[in-house]
Design an enzyme around this catalytic site. Sequence first.
Site, PDB file in Angstrom:
ATOM      1  N   PRO A 164       1.112  -0.851   0.036  1.00  0.00           N
ATOM      2  CA  PRO A 164       0.278   0.001   0.125  1.00  0.00           C
ATOM      3  C   PRO A 164       0.921   1.569  -0.217  1.00  0.00           C
ATOM      4  CG  PRO A 164      -0.476  -1.021   2.375  1.00  0.00           C
ATOM      5  CD  PRO A 164       0.887  -1.528   1.455  1.00  0.00           C
ATOM      6  N   MET A 165       0.418   3.013  -0.856  1.00  0.00           N
ATOM      7  CA  MET A 165       1.560   3.643  -0.406  1.00  0.00           C
ATOM      8  C   MET A 165       0.281   4.813  -1.062  1.00  0.00           C
ATOM      9  SD  MET A 165       5.116   2.631  -2.783  1.00  0.00           S
ATOM     10  CE  MET A 165       4.119   1.426  -4.069  1.00  0.00           C
TER      11      MET A 165
ATOM     12  N   GLN B 117      -6.676  -1.229   3.822  1.00  0.00           N
ATOM     13  CA  GLN B 117      -6.250  -0.821   5.398  1.00  0.00           C
ATOM     14  C   GLN B 117      -6.974   0.132   5.735  1.00  0.00           C
ATOM     15  OE1 GLN B 117      -2.606   1.405   5.006  1.00  0.00           O
ATOM     16  NE2 GLN B 117      -1.248  -0.873   5.363  1.00  0.00           N
TER      17      GLN B 117
ATOM     18  N   CYS C  55       2.489   2.800   9.624  1.00  0.00           N
ATOM     19  CA  CYS C  55       2.683   4.520  10.064  1.00  0.00           C
ATOM     20  C   CYS C  55       3.463   5.450  10.656  1.00  0.00           C
ATOM     21  CB  CYS C  55       1.518   5.080   9.395  1.00  0.00           C
ATOM     22  SG  CYS C  55       1.382   6.989   8.812  1.00  0.00           S
TER      23      CYS C  55
ATOM     24  N   LYS D 170      -0.580  -5.117   9.168  1.00  0.00           N
ATOM     25  CA  LYS D 170       1.236  -4.391   8.387  1.00  0.00           C
ATOM     26  C   LYS D 170       2.558  -3.277  10.115  1.00  0.00           C
ATOM     27  CE  LYS D 170       3.489  -2.092   4.912  1.00  0.00           C
ATOM     28  NZ  LYS D 170       3.751  -0.900   4.684  1.00  0.00           N
TER      29      LYS D 170
ATOM     30  N   GLY E  33      10.522  -4.739   1.977  1.00  0.00           N
ATOM     31  CA  GLY E  33      11.530  -4.036   2.708  1.00  0.00           C
ATOM     32  C   GLY E  33      12.710  -3.349   1.097  1.00  0.00           C
ATOM     33  N   ASP E  34      13.047  -3.612   0.597  1.00  0.00           N
ATOM     34  CA  ASP E  34      13.808  -3.123  -0.584  1.00  0.00           C
ATOM     35  C   ASP E  34      13.986  -3.767  -1.354  1.00  0.00           C
ATOM     36  OD1 ASP E  34      14.397  -0.904   1.539  1.00  0.00           O
ATOM     37  OD2 ASP E  34      16.183  -2.080   2.278  1.00  0.00           O
TER      38      ASP E  34
ATOM     39  N   GLY F  91       7.025  -1.928  -2.627  1.00  0.00           N
ATOM     40  CA  GLY F  91       5.911  -0.995  -3.046  1.00  0.00           C
ATOM     41  C   GLY F  91       7.325   0.025  -4.082  1.00  0.00           C
TER      42      GLY F  91
END
Length: 333
Positions: free
Chosen positions: A16-17, A70, A101, A141, A203-204, A226
Amino acid sequence: MDFFPALSEPLLYLAPMAGVTDSVFRRLCKEFGADVMVTEFVSAEGILHRNQRTREMVAFAASERPLGVQLFGADPDRLAAAAAAVVDWVTPDFIDLNFGCPVNKVVCRHGGSALLRDCPLLEKVAGTVVREVAPVPVTAKIRLGWDAATINATVTARLLEAAGVRVVAVHGRTKEQGYSGEADWDEIARVAEAVRIPVIGNGDIRTAHDVRHRLQTTPVRGVMIGRGAMTAPWIFRQAKALLRGLPDFPEPTLEEQWNHIIRHCEMAVAEGDSEPHTLASLRGQLMAYSRGMPGGRQLRSRLQQVTRLEQVRDLAAEHVAQAPNLEVAGMAA
Ligand SMILES: Cc1cc2nc3c(=O)[nH]c(=O)nc-3n(C[C@H](O)[C@H](O)[C@H](O)COP(=O)(O)O)c2cc1C
């Protein structure tokens, strides 16, 4: 989660972004093979006040399923009421709770990652929402913890599991890290070992090889991508091919990349309000697409100024024609 055990292959989630993963972008990623979608985070209060913007944020197309909405908030009863309202409005496949967040305006109201340092409240929020929306699954998350001194993702994941949460996605950074440093996949692996519910690592992840590497070296049941998908949404297609043992999926040519960008812009304009406004709101996405393209700096400054689809098409044609004479700018965005 009902769709989860049915899949024998690892799941590829689109992360989610906020401001990025709207319905248009989610559909594009779905076409490239992303398995699971989560909407950008939506405030429980926005849902309860039934404001129009919030309604738009939870809307999705049937083709995006399985999809979770979300939510963030800190009051267990308000969150549960908001989750029930969302289930009622749009029948998502699951509700996802945001406990990661790091943004101040969320954290100072005790939402997002603030709950990572208030485990009793986190447990209560999760349990209340799970009971309220059952049998609709609830996922969560999280981040590794508040800061390096208080890493508690294993404890948090166990509490969430006990509260009835069905899947936990772990972003391998602390709240204090924001997006700096590197995601700690050793810690993600420890979380995956500590619980029986599926853990999704995040992540990454930038390439299909990263996807395979993380799946091979940690006990996660899937990965969430993401920023890597913002730059290269075809990562899902490439990763699927790699995981199935097929030959490396080639990088799209410059022309194919532009065709994708133009299509993204066209879809967004067709569904947005005004053309200039829609293209302005796509700027971050256009910058991400241009990473690694030849002549990047100049290209980015021109992309910053586009207000019409026609300009994007012209820029694409000009750029493809000039590309052999341009230098690859590297990955600085
Ligand atoms: C622009 C942007 C917006 C984000 N919005 C959300 C959000 O609404 N909800 C959420 O849980 N995470 C959000 N994140 C965090 C991502 O889901 C993800 O955890 C993070 O980017 C790390 O994954 P990556 O390295 O694959 O990008 C956001 C990240 C970015 C870059």
